[in-house]
Design a protein around this motif. Structure first.
Motif, short mmCIF file in Angstrom:
data_model
loop_
_atom_site.label_atom_id
_atom_site.label_comp_id
_atom_site.label_asym_id
_atom_site.label_seq_id
_atom_site.Cartn_x
_atom_site.Cartn_y
_atom_site.Cartn_z
N UNK A 213 97.47 31.76 50.78
CA UNK A 213 97.49 33.06 51.39
C UNK A 213 97.62 34.13 50.32
N UNK A 214 96.76 35.15 50.41
CA UNK A 214 96.92 36.29 49.52
C UNK A 214 97.05 37.50 50.43
N UNK A 215 98.26 38.05 50.52
CA UNK A 215 98.45 39.14 51.47
C UNK A 215 99.86 39.05 52.01
N UNK A 216 100.07 39.58 53.17
CA UNK A 216 101.43 39.56 53.73
C UNK A 216 101.80 38.18 54.23
N UNK A 217 102.98 38.13 54.84
CA UNK A 217 103.45 36.84 55.34
C UNK A 217 102.74 36.48 56.63
N UNK B 80 104.86 45.13 58.97
CA UNK B 80 104.09 45.76 57.90
C UNK B 80 102.61 45.72 58.26
N UNK B 81 101.95 46.87 58.17
CA UNK B 81 100.54 46.91 58.57
C UNK B 81 99.61 46.43 57.47
N UNK B 82 99.92 46.83 56.24
CA UNK B 82 99.08 46.30 55.16
C UNK B 82 99.95 46.00 53.96
N UNK C 18 102.41 41.40 37.96
CA UNK C 18 102.78 42.14 36.75
C UNK C 18 103.00 43.62 36.99
N UNK C 19 102.67 44.09 38.18
CA UNK C 19 102.81 45.53 38.43
C UNK C 19 103.75 45.79 39.58
N UNK C 20 103.37 45.42 40.78
CA UNK C 20 104.26 45.68 41.91
C UNK C 20 103.57 45.44 43.24
N UNK C 21 104.22 45.98 44.27
CA UNK C 21 103.73 45.79 45.62
C UNK C 21 103.50 47.15 46.26
N UNK C 22 102.41 47.26 47.00
CA UNK C 22 102.22 48.48 47.78
C UNK C 22 101.94 48.06 49.22
N UNK C 23 102.66 48.67 50.16
CA UNK C 23 102.50 48.27 51.56
C UNK C 23 102.63 49.50 52.46
N UNK C 24 102.12 49.34 53.68
CA UNK C 24 102.16 50.46 54.61
C UNK C 24 102.80 50.03 55.92
#
Lengths: 51, 823
Positions: free
Chosen positions: B393-397, B573-575, B581-587
């Motif tokens: 899986x690449x993405x949210x849970x 979480x919608x997205x 190496x950088x971080x997480x961005x979510x909406x």
């Protein structure tokens, strides 16, 4: 002395009988599991001694 | 069976007096004590089995002085056989079913003693639908003949589980009836050869005693010769068949194998004997011939038995204990995939591998099936769509409902066949192949040369010499040393909780030049978390937002923050996007949350905030910087001694994505000439590895977190993925280990090196055998009979030596050699 021919042939026949018995034993699966029957024999004793 | 430390047989007198012992399973009743009559029980499970057995007149089970009962697993097992009721399942699992009688075989790993056999074979007393039961002790299976109208598979399985003998059912694995037939055929061939051998020997006696010199005698010689010939026919046509067939098939493909010389030897001896009996009025060599075949078959049977006993099939215990998070009463429970059953709900996070086929219940899947199919484009899946084992899986849970039992062997097979490793041309496989190919041709040449030589000197010996040379030479040990040693080593490492992809990895480990460590999550683990902000502390909503975002990720820092914000609410979480190496961005609900490095979140470099070893994670909500988390890390204890041991043979390096906060501390821990590099992006780490491999031609091992260092692990010659309490499956790695076991890394490496030495030694032993054997054969001192004995003897002894030596090497290094070993 030539009777030896008869005796040898007859003994071969007997030996053949044993070979056939062996073949039957293998084919009927008696050689498939050689471990469990040894335990099974002992188990029956346990049951009867309790009774 | 594991005799746990609490089992009665392991206790001394004072222990037994102090605490009561469970009547059923024999363990000390420590947590609970249940009293019934004069007996004590440690749990409800044991009590239930005891009552059940007594009720059904099977109380003799307890006649033994030492309790051999098995404690049934805790509550919850009864629901896990529901799936056996599904239509069509019965047909897949049973061996036979005609409506009134059905036969099914179950594998029951818990079988361990004579009482088990007795109890299981009396199963009919516990369920009237059962007609009879038969146990195969060595295979640990039970074959039940039952009436499908009176009982069903589910009842049987639940009954067995209820008395502590839970069956392992896997409809995917095929039924194995073939080995049975192969062994039976061997017995028959052996019987025929033995029959012929014995009788021909008797008939040959007069010949040896020189009783054929007068006229009467010579007539008998002919008769005996013909009788022997008649007896040899079944040997040639039936018993020796496997050698002829194998040799013929291989010759047709213009190749050679070890059966070719044997077949030639037998045929040569046969025709020579026919010639002698027919034309020379000699006795011929039928006794040698039949004895030869008999002993060869006997040797083959012993070989099969020894190999299967020493075999290195991965037993279910030497598989890595893959764990997965199961949803149980709205909280997450870590369970092994073997305990997964259809109907369970599991959580799969970003980067994790889906352990078995299922259906998405919640979350958006972006599944990467490159592990299974080689396709690296992720497939987008919505709730309701199916997903298959091996996908990442690449993405949210994701919340997934399991529809099939997990097959550990399927996943391991995927792992083993993972084609990303570069083929090392010098490896043992190729060496063994080359030797085998030349070996047989060399033997044939020597045989022909010796034959011609002796033909001129003494013709009668010539045939014996030919046959002896052809038979005694055996490359078997050469071909088998490597697989057996490496297979045993693989299994031993599994028992010590280092799980390797396949046997080649051991070779790679033994030949390493350099080892590279990642820092975060591998050598340093987050301990305490603090939130610092210039404005104000986090509101409940903000904590909830951050926690929900961070929960979707498996990065060690994310998990530390998740634990820290344990009281915050979890929102949907919608997205979600995680950039290594950088971080997480979510909406969430159109609010953008960013969590990660200073550069990622703020676009600036961060200041040097403290001089202690810690990691900093910055947070911004709706593009407004809110503050940062400071996560204090613990360095792995005993790291210094581990590194100093390893650095005796290898160069050591540390590559970290963090800033250089504690340079002094780290350079004290790491040995003298190691390289310490900080602020490495995943790309930098990859470049470093590539440079070592390319220009300097070094063999490199990378030790890191399976999910975040995937690139480095894949590129290195050996990628060792380290995980925390749950074992994560990292397809890019070659080996899996728990952080707690890193302390044994020097011993593991030493063991691998010693395994390779053992292979070399057994190669030499086998070579020695052949040289000595051929020496005797060529000089005419070896009879075909003796050579037939020596041939299998050499392979068995060399292989046994290799396996035993590997066990000894393991012990010397302080490793366990079996799952129950206590060090």
């Amino acid at each position: 002395m030539s009777v030896i021919v008869v005796t040898i042939l007859f003994s071969l026949l007997v030996a053949l009988g044993f070979l056939l018995a062996f073949v039957w034993a293998v084919k009927s699966g008696q050689y498939d599991d050689k471990v469990t029957p040894s335990y099974r024999v002992l188990n029956d004793e346990k049951l009867t001694s309790k009774k | 069976m594991n005799k746990t430390p609490l089992h009665r047989s392991n206790l001394v007198q004072k222990d037994i007096v102090a605490k009561p012992v469970c009547k059923h399973c024999g363990e000390l009743c420590l947590d609970r004590l249940i009293h019934q009559g004069v007996d004590y029980f440690c749990c409800n499970g044991c009590l239930t089995v005891f009552n059940l057995l007594n009720e059904k007149d099977l109380g003799a089970y307890y006649a033994c002085s030492v309790p051999e009962g098995i404690k049934p697993e805790g509550t919850g097992f009864t629901s896990s056989f529901e799936w056996l009721d599904a239509p069509g399942i019965t047909d897949q699992i049973v061996d036979f079913n005609d409506g009134q009688t059905a036969v099914v075989s179950f594998e029951i790993p818990a079988i361990h003693c004579a009482s088990c056999i007795w109890l299981l074979e009396n199963l009919s007393k516990l369920d009237e639908g059962v007609k009879s039961t038969r146990v195969d002790f060595s295979a640990k299976t039970v074959t039940i003949t039952y009436n499908p109208e009176a009982t069903c598979l589910r009842n049987l399985a639940e009954l067995l589980a209820g008395i502590g003998y839970a069956p392992e059912i896997s409809p995917k694995d095929g039924r194995e009836h073939k080995p049975q037939n192969k062994l039976r055929r061997l017995y028959l061939q052996l019987g025929v050869a033995g029959f012929a051998f014995g009788n021909i020997m008797l008939l040959s006696f007069p010949g040896y005693l020189r009783a054929g010199s007068d006229h009467v005698g010579s007539g008998l010689t002919l008769m005996f010769g013909l009788l022997s010939l008649a007896l040899v026919f079944p040997v040639m046509l039936f018993s020796a068949q496997s050698y002829f067939v194998s040799a013929w098939q291989v010759l047709r493909r213009r190749m050679l194998n070890i059966d070719v010389p044997i077949a030639i030897g037998i045929i040569a001896l046969f025709f020579r004997s026919v010639y002698e009996v027919a034309f020379l009025n000699e006795a011929g060599y039928f006794d040698s011939l039949s004895g030869l075949v008999f002993l060869l078959l006997l040797g083959k049977m012993f070989q099969e038995k020894t190999y299967s006993r020493l075999s290195f099939e991965r037993t279910y215990r030497s598989f890595f204990p893959l764990t997965v998070k199961k949803i149980h009463n709205s909280s997450e429970l870590s369970i092994t995939i073997n305990d997964l059953h259809p109907g369970d709900r599991i959580v799969i996070r970003h980067g994790e591998v889906i352990p078995t086929d299922g259906v998405i219940m919640a979350g958006t899947g972006s599944i990467d099936y490159s592990f299974v199919t080689g396709e690296s484009d992720p497939a987008n899946k919505e709730p309701g769509e199916p997903v298959y084992a091996g996908g990442r899986q690449t993405g949210g849970a994701l919340e997934i409902e399991v529809i099939k039992e997990a097959s550990q062997s399927y996943l391991t097979r995927l792992w083993e066949h993972d084609a990303l490793k570069h083929k090392n041309e010098d490896n043992l496989h190729n060496l063994t192949d080359r030797i085998s190919r030349y070996f047989v041709s060399a033997v044939l040449l020597i045989a022909i040369a010796a034959f011609i030589f002796w033909l001129r000197l003494d013709a009668s010996i010539a045939f014996n010499v030919l046959t002896a040379v052809l038979i005694v030479a055996c490359p078997c040990a050469l071909a088998l040393s490597a697989p057996f040693t490496l297979g045993t080593a693989l299994r031993i490492l599994g028992y010590n909780r280092l799980y390797l992809k396949n046997a080649d990895v051991i070779e790679q480990i033994a030949q390493l030049d350099q080892i590279i460590f990642d820092k975060t999550g591998t050598l340093a683990i987050g301990k305490s978390v603090k939130f610092e902000s210039s404005d104000r502390s986090l509101t409940a909503i903000e904590s909830g937002l951050i926690r929900s975002v961070v929960r979707q990720s498996n990065h060690p820092l994310s998990r530390a923050i998740d634990d820290f914000l344990v009281d915050a609410d979890i929102l949907e979480i919608d997205s979600f996007e995680e950039i290594p190496g950088e971080g997480i961005v979510a909406i969430h609900d159109q609010i953008e949350i960013k969590v990660g490095s200073a550069a990622f979140v703020r676009g600036t470099q961060s200041e040097d905030l403290s001089d202690r070893e810690n990691a900093t994670v910055f947070v911004a909500i709706e593009n407004a910087y809110r503050g940062l988390f400071i996560i204090e890390s613990n360095i792995l204890p005993s790291l210094k001694s581990i590194l100093s041991q390893i650095s005796m043979r290898l160069k050591v390096a540390l590559l970290s994505g963090d800033r250089n906060n504690m340079h002094g501390e780290w350079s004290r821990i790491f040995p003298e000439n190691s390289e310490l590099l900080f602020e490495q992006s995943p790309h930098d780490k990859l470049e470093y590895i590539r440079k070592l491999q390319g220009v300097e031609k070094k063999r490199v091992m990378m030790v890191g977190d399976g999910l975040n260092d995937a690139g480095g692990l894949a590129a290195a010659d050996v990628g060792l993925a380290v995980s925390g309490d749950a074992t994560m499956f990292a397809p890019a790695s070659d080996a899996l280990i728990r952080r707690d076991d890193l302390g044994s890394l020097p011993e593991f490496m030493q063991f691998s090196r010693q395994s390779l030495s053992i292979i070399k030694v057994s190669f030499m032993l086998s070579f020695l055998y052949n040289v000595v054997g051929l020496g005797f054969a060529v000089t005419g001192n070896l009879s075909p009979l003796v050579s037939a004995i020596l041939m299998p003897l050499s392979s068995i002894s060399v292989v046994t030596f290799a396996v035993l030596a590997t066990g000894v090497a393991a012990r010397r290094n302080g490793l366990r050699v079996s799952p129950e070993d206590i060090l």
